[in-house]
Design a protein around this motif. Structure first.
Motif, PDB file in Angstrom:
ATOM      1  N   LYS A  48       0.816  -1.212   0.000  1.00 26.74           N
ATOM      2  CA  LYS A  48       0.000   0.000   0.000  1.00 26.74           C
ATOM      3  C   LYS A  48       0.850   1.262   0.000  1.00 26.74           C
ATOM      4  O   LYS A  48       0.583   2.218  -0.736  1.00 26.74           O
ATOM      5  CB  LYS A  48      -0.925  -0.010   1.219  1.00 26.74           C
ATOM      6  CG  LYS A  48      -1.854   1.201   1.306  1.00 26.74           C
ATOM      7  CD  LYS A  48      -2.748   1.093   2.534  1.00 26.74           C
ATOM      8  CE  LYS A  48      -3.662   2.311   2.663  1.00 26.74           C
ATOM      9  NZ  LYS A  48      -4.518   2.234   3.875  1.00 26.74           N
ATOM     10  N   ILE A  49       1.899   1.286   0.799  1.00 30.16           N
ATOM     11  CA  ILE A  49       2.702   2.495   0.970  1.00 30.16           C
ATOM     12  C   ILE A  49       3.752   2.657  -0.125  1.00 30.16           C
ATOM     13  O   ILE A  49       4.082   3.774  -0.522  1.00 30.16           O
ATOM     14  CB  ILE A  49       3.357   2.500   2.365  1.00 30.16           C
ATOM     15  CG1 ILE A  49       2.268   2.645   3.439  1.00 30.16           C
ATOM     16  CG2 ILE A  49       4.394   3.606   2.508  1.00 30.16           C
ATOM     17  CD1 ILE A  49       2.761   2.458   4.867  1.00 30.16           C
ATOM     18  N   LEU A  50       4.263   1.554  -0.659  1.00 30.45           N
ATOM     19  CA  LEU A  50       5.393   1.638  -1.582  1.00 30.45           C
ATOM     20  C   LEU A  50       5.005   1.673  -3.051  1.00 30.45           C
ATOM     21  O   LEU A  50       5.827   2.021  -3.902  1.00 30.45           O
ATOM     22  CB  LEU A  50       6.341   0.470  -1.328  1.00 30.45           C
ATOM     23  CG  LEU A  50       7.030   0.526   0.030  1.00 30.45           C
ATOM     24  CD1 LEU A  50       7.700  -0.796   0.360  1.00 30.45           C
ATOM     25  CD2 LEU A  50       8.045   1.654   0.079  1.00 30.45           C
ATOM     26  N   THR A  51       3.784   1.309  -3.380  1.00 31.97           N
ATOM     27  CA  THR A  51       3.364   1.363  -4.778  1.00 31.97           C
ATOM     28  C   THR A  51       3.381   2.804  -5.281  1.00 31.97           C
ATOM     29  O   THR A  51       2.757   3.678  -4.699  1.00 31.97           O
ATOM     30  CB  THR A  51       1.954   0.769  -4.942  1.00 31.97           C
ATOM     31  OG1 THR A  51       1.989  -0.617  -4.604  1.00 31.97           O
ATOM     32  CG2 THR A  51       1.459   0.925  -6.368  1.00 31.97           C
ATOM     33  N   CYS A  52       4.133   3.031  -6.357  1.00 32.33           N
ATOM     34  CA  CYS A  52       4.217   4.361  -6.957  1.00 32.33           C
ATOM     35  C   CYS A  52       4.757   4.214  -8.379  1.00 32.33           C
ATOM     36  O   CYS A  52       5.312   3.166  -8.732  1.00 32.33           O
ATOM     37  CB  CYS A  52       5.108   5.280  -6.125  1.00 32.33           C
ATOM     38  SG  CYS A  52       6.853   4.841  -6.140  1.00 32.33           S
ATOM     39  N   PRO A  53       4.604   5.245  -9.228  1.00 31.75           N
ATOM     40  CA  PRO A  53       5.029   5.124 -10.633  1.00 31.75           C
ATOM     41  C   PRO A  53       6.516   4.846 -10.825  1.00 31.75           C
ATOM     42  O   PRO A  53       6.908   4.255 -11.830  1.00 31.75           O
ATOM     43  CB  PRO A  53       4.649   6.493 -11.222  1.00 31.75           C
ATOM     44  CG  PRO A  53       3.540   6.988 -10.357  1.00 31.75           C
ATOM     45  CD  PRO A  53       3.874   6.502  -8.976  1.00 31.75           C
ATOM     46  N   LYS A  54       7.377   5.252  -9.878  1.00 32.66           N
ATOM     47  CA  LYS A  54       8.816   5.026 -10.033  1.00 32.66           C
ATOM     48  C   LYS A  54       9.230   3.584  -9.760  1.00 32.66           C
ATOM     49  O   LYS A  54      10.332   3.179 -10.102  1.00 32.66           O
ATOM     50  CB  LYS A  54       9.595   5.950  -9.083  1.00 32.66           C
ATOM     51  CG  LYS A  54       9.668   7.402  -9.521  1.00 32.66           C
ATOM     52  CD  LYS A  54      10.605   8.156  -8.584  1.00 32.66           C
ATOM     53  CE  LYS A  54      10.728   9.610  -8.958  1.00 32.66           C
ATOM     54  NZ  LYS A  54      11.655  10.327  -8.038  1.00 32.66           N
ATOM     55  N   LEU A  55       8.348   2.826  -9.146  1.00 30.85           N
ATOM     56  CA  LEU A  55       8.678   1.457  -8.761  1.00 30.85           C
ATOM     57  C   LEU A  55       8.471   0.514  -9.940  1.00 30.85           C
ATOM     58  O   LEU A  55       7.465   0.596 -10.647  1.00 30.85           O
ATOM     59  CB  LEU A  55       7.797   1.026  -7.588  1.00 30.85           C
ATOM     60  CG  LEU A  55       8.156  -0.296  -6.897  1.00 30.85           C
ATOM     61  CD1 LEU A  55       9.503  -0.193  -6.203  1.00 30.85           C
ATOM     62  CD2 LEU A  55       7.068  -0.664  -5.879  1.00 30.85           C
ATOM     63  N   THR A  56       9.430  -0.392 -10.148  1.00 30.91           N
ATOM     64  CA  THR A  56       9.300  -1.390 -11.211  1.00 30.91           C
ATOM     65  C   THR A  56       8.428  -2.551 -10.761  1.00 30.91           C
ATOM     66  O   THR A  56       7.635  -3.083 -11.542  1.00 30.91           O
ATOM     67  CB  THR A  56      10.681  -1.923 -11.619  1.00 30.91           C
ATOM     68  OG1 THR A  56      11.520  -0.823 -11.982  1.00 30.91           O
ATOM     69  CG2 THR A  56      10.570  -2.879 -12.796  1.00 30.91           C
ATOM     70  N   GLY A  57       8.575  -2.951  -9.498  1.00 25.55           N
ATOM     71  CA  GLY A  57       7.772  -4.062  -9.025  1.00 25.55           C
ATOM     72  C   GLY A  57       8.211  -4.563  -7.665  1.00 25.55           C
ATOM     73  O   GLY A  57       9.027  -3.944  -6.979  1.00 25.55           O
ATOM     74  N   PHE A  58       7.656  -5.713  -7.296  1.00 24.28           N
ATOM     75  CA  PHE A  58       7.907  -6.309  -5.982  1.00 24.28           C
ATOM     76  C   PHE A  58       8.479  -7.710  -6.115  1.00 24.28           C
ATOM     77  O   PHE A  58       8.110  -8.464  -7.020  1.00 24.28           O
ATOM     78  CB  PHE A  58       6.608  -6.416  -5.182  1.00 24.28           C
ATOM     79  CG  PHE A  58       5.994  -5.091  -4.807  1.00 24.28           C
ATOM     80  CD1 PHE A  58       6.539  -4.312  -3.794  1.00 24.28           C
ATOM     81  CD2 PHE A  58       4.867  -4.623  -5.465  1.00 24.28           C
ATOM     82  CE1 PHE A  58       5.970  -3.098  -3.447  1.00 24.28           C
ATOM     83  CE2 PHE A  58       4.294  -3.408  -5.123  1.00 24.28           C
ATOM     84  CZ  PHE A  58       4.843  -2.638  -4.111  1.00 24.28           C
ATOM     85  N   PHE A  59       9.363  -8.071  -5.193  1.00 25.13           N
ATOM     86  CA  PHE A  59       9.767  -9.453  -4.973  1.00 25.13           C
ATOM     87  C   PHE A  59       8.964  -9.959  -3.782  1.00 25.13           C
ATOM     88  O   PHE A  59       8.961  -9.320  -2.722  1.00 25.13           O
ATOM     89  CB  PHE A  59      11.263  -9.557  -4.665  1.00 25.13           C
ATOM     90  CG  PHE A  59      12.142  -9.651  -5.886  1.00 25.13           C
ATOM     91  CD1 PHE A  59      12.824 -10.822  -6.172  1.00 25.13           C
ATOM     92  CD2 PHE A  59      12.298  -8.566  -6.734  1.00 25.13           C
ATOM     93  CE1 PHE A  59      13.647 -10.917  -7.288  1.00 25.13           C
ATOM     94  CE2 PHE A  59      13.111  -8.643  -7.852  1.00 25.13           C
ATOM     95  CZ  PHE A  59      13.790  -9.822  -8.132  1.00 25.13           C
ATOM     96  N   LEU A  60       8.285 -11.093  -3.953  1.00 27.93           N
ATOM     97  CA  LEU A  60       7.495 -11.689  -2.872  1.00 27.93           C
ATOM     98  C   LEU A  60       8.235 -12.888  -2.303  1.00 27.93           C
ATOM     99  O   LEU A  60       8.396 -13.907  -2.983  1.00 27.93           O
ATOM    100  CB  LEU A  60       6.123 -12.137  -3.390  1.00 27.93           C
ATOM    101  CG  LEU A  60       5.251 -12.872  -2.353  1.00 27.93           C
ATOM    102  CD1 LEU A  60       4.825 -11.938  -1.231  1.00 27.93           C
ATOM    103  CD2 LEU A  60       4.036 -13.506  -3.023  1.00 27.93           C
TER     104      LEU A  60
END
Length: 240
Positions: A81-93
């Motif tokens: 919720k807090i880290l999602t933003c346009p500059k982010l490429t994605g997440f490692f789960l």
């Protein structure tokens, strides 16, 4: 150029994160999981959020991922919720073990994307397979979401799960590496990202490990120090 190196940087260490995005790595993974102690999780998350939004310049070409905390923690939801933003490429789960795990995170990311006006499906999701159950279910994990571009292999936790040691020659990792590569191929995904090599002082061992990962179907490698970048780039770059 496809991503060859994914350089980890602890989310609790601003200096290391800054050095990571200034490195020659193709991508960085700002880490909120294993490298951050429990008491610092929330503070590290805020620091990573501010770092992505304020300290990464638009002209910086490095891909930026965050390794969020696993679904079985109280931190995963707020991480996304807090880290999602346009500059982010994605997440490692981390600790991905089933299609249900991927679907839950996929729906969460999609909801935050919509709330923030980010293009649907923009953020990449890379599940880290690091247990016996995850290896057995690798194909269902890979196909659980269109957002999943590839899998990643977490050898250290895999060995811990099985109660084994990782040898210098790495025979015990042939099966899981091969399984992930086969699962990715069948699922129509990119080849998996290979595991970290923890001993940064053993250059010869690292170079052999890079070669083994490539031979067993991986493309690219997660790394923990900038000194490991060159060997991985040489291994995974096309010849003249």
């Amino acid at each position: 150029m496809p991503i060859r190196t994914f350089l980890f940087a602890p989310g609790s260490n601003l200096k290391v994160m800054t050095k990571a995005i200034q490195s020659e790595a193709d991508a960085v993974i700002l880490d909120l999981e294993d490298s951050v102690v429990m008491a610092e999780k929330a503070v590290a998350r805020e620091q990573v959020a501010n770092f992505i939004k304020e300290d990464i310049a638009p002209e910086n070409k490095i891909k930026v991922y965050v390794r969020i905390n696993s679904l079985d923690t109280d931190f995963c939801y707020d991480d996304v919720k807090i880290l999602t933003c346009p500059k982010l490429t994605g997440f490692f789960l981390p600790k991905a073990e089933s299609a249900e795990d991927i679907s839950r995170v996929d729906l969460l990311i999609a909801a935050v994307e919509e709330a923030q006006g980010i293009s649907k499906g923009q953020l990449d999701l890379i599940p880290i397979v690091e247990s016996a159950e995850g290896v057995v279910r690798a194909q269902e994990i890979a196909i659980a979401s269109k957002r999943v571009s590839r899998l990643a292999f977490g050898a250290l936790d895999y060995a811990l799960d099985l109660g084994i040691s990782i040898s210098d020659t790495g025979e015990e990792l042939i099966y899981p590496r091969s399984m992930l590569a086969i699962a990715a191929k069948v699922a129509g995904k990119k080849p998996p990202v290979d595991c970290v090599y923890a001993n940064i002082k053993n250059t010869a061992g690292f170079n052999m490990d890079v070669g083994r990962g490539k031979q067993q179907g991986a493309f690219g490698k997660m790394i923990i120090h900038p000194s490991q970048i060159q060997a991985v780039h040489e291994a995974y770059s096309p010849t003249d």
